[in-house]
Design an enzyme around this catalytic site. Sequence first.
Site, PDB file in Angstrom:
ATOM      1  CG  HIS A   1      -1.372   1.368   1.651  1.00 48.12           C
ATOM      2  ND1 HIS A   1      -0.760   2.085   2.664  1.00 48.12           N
ATOM      3  CD2 HIS A   1      -2.365   2.161   1.174  1.00 48.12           C
ATOM      4  CE1 HIS A   1      -1.365   3.247   2.804  1.00 48.12           C
ATOM      5  NE2 HIS A   1      -2.332   3.330   1.918  1.00 48.12           N
TER       6      HIS A   1
ATOM      7  NE  ARG B   1      -3.833  11.574   3.895  1.00 50.49           N
ATOM      8  CZ  ARG B   1      -3.130  10.546   4.351  1.00 50.49           C
ATOM      9  NH1 ARG B   1      -2.570   9.701   3.505  1.00 50.49           N
ATOM     10  NH2 ARG B   1      -2.992  10.353   5.652  1.00 50.49           N
TER      11      ARG B   1
END
Length: 297
Positions: A133, A137
Amino acid sequence: MSASMETEKQTASTWFRTLRDEIVAAFEGLEDNHSEGPFADQAAGRFEVTETKRAGADGEDAGGGLMSVMRGGRVFEKVGVNVSTVYGQLGERAQMAMAARKGLPGMKDDPRFWASGISLVAHLQNPHCPAVHMNTRMFWTPHGWWFGGGSDLNPCLEYDEDTEHFHAVQKAHCDKHDEAEYPRLKAWADEYFYIPHRNRARGVGGIFLDDHNSGDWAADFAFIQDIGRAFLPAFLPLIEKRRGQSFGDAEKEAQLVHRGLYAEYNLVYDRGTKFGLETGHDANAVLMSLPPLAKWI
């Protein structure tokens, strides 16, 4: 720096798209050059790219992005690489959660937000290859801005040398900014990617940070870029090494059971999943992290 930070927002959004393009190309390259071992006789996988759109409460444009998903490749069983830039008004529940976590005054009076980032989850065909993963952001409100992200490795069959390589690359990229950052982010990942109801971690860790704002946007953006840049050199060598290994039913069973842990975490605890669903983003894009097959025993 303007209060609306339009230049910084555009710079960050462009970077996340660039990183997405690099990763998609690298993953399709892995598919192309997988010529020996399990699944090598199958067709090379390709990403299916879908534009996502988000509408506000009154139907107005509220951003969107690209959902890129590869299914049934010869290396990747399912991998999603999503990039999005969304904006609008935070709903009441999201406002409360944000205010409680960040202590930001004025959120109720002016609940505007803007968010952009890249999110990736890969589930591999070969059980010897670890799932992974990664996301980075940026988030903005009129009351504050911050960065977040990281990456973590999720093998069902653990190899100490693979874990060591993954962490060493993360450390090298963090050390370029401050040698105190890697141990801090590693500890944060160990805490964040923990499954309380199973009393165990979901994988072998990595790095994670959120709400990151030192007051120097350029320095913080450079840091989040290096977290993103660390991903491919940390992950690709592990897949190149393991994708040709043979496996049997016992290894596949272990993979499916481990994927059940992954699904539980993402549906119950993951902050990004909750935010995406709360703010009305495309549900298929939000839930692309779920494995194609999993098993509970």
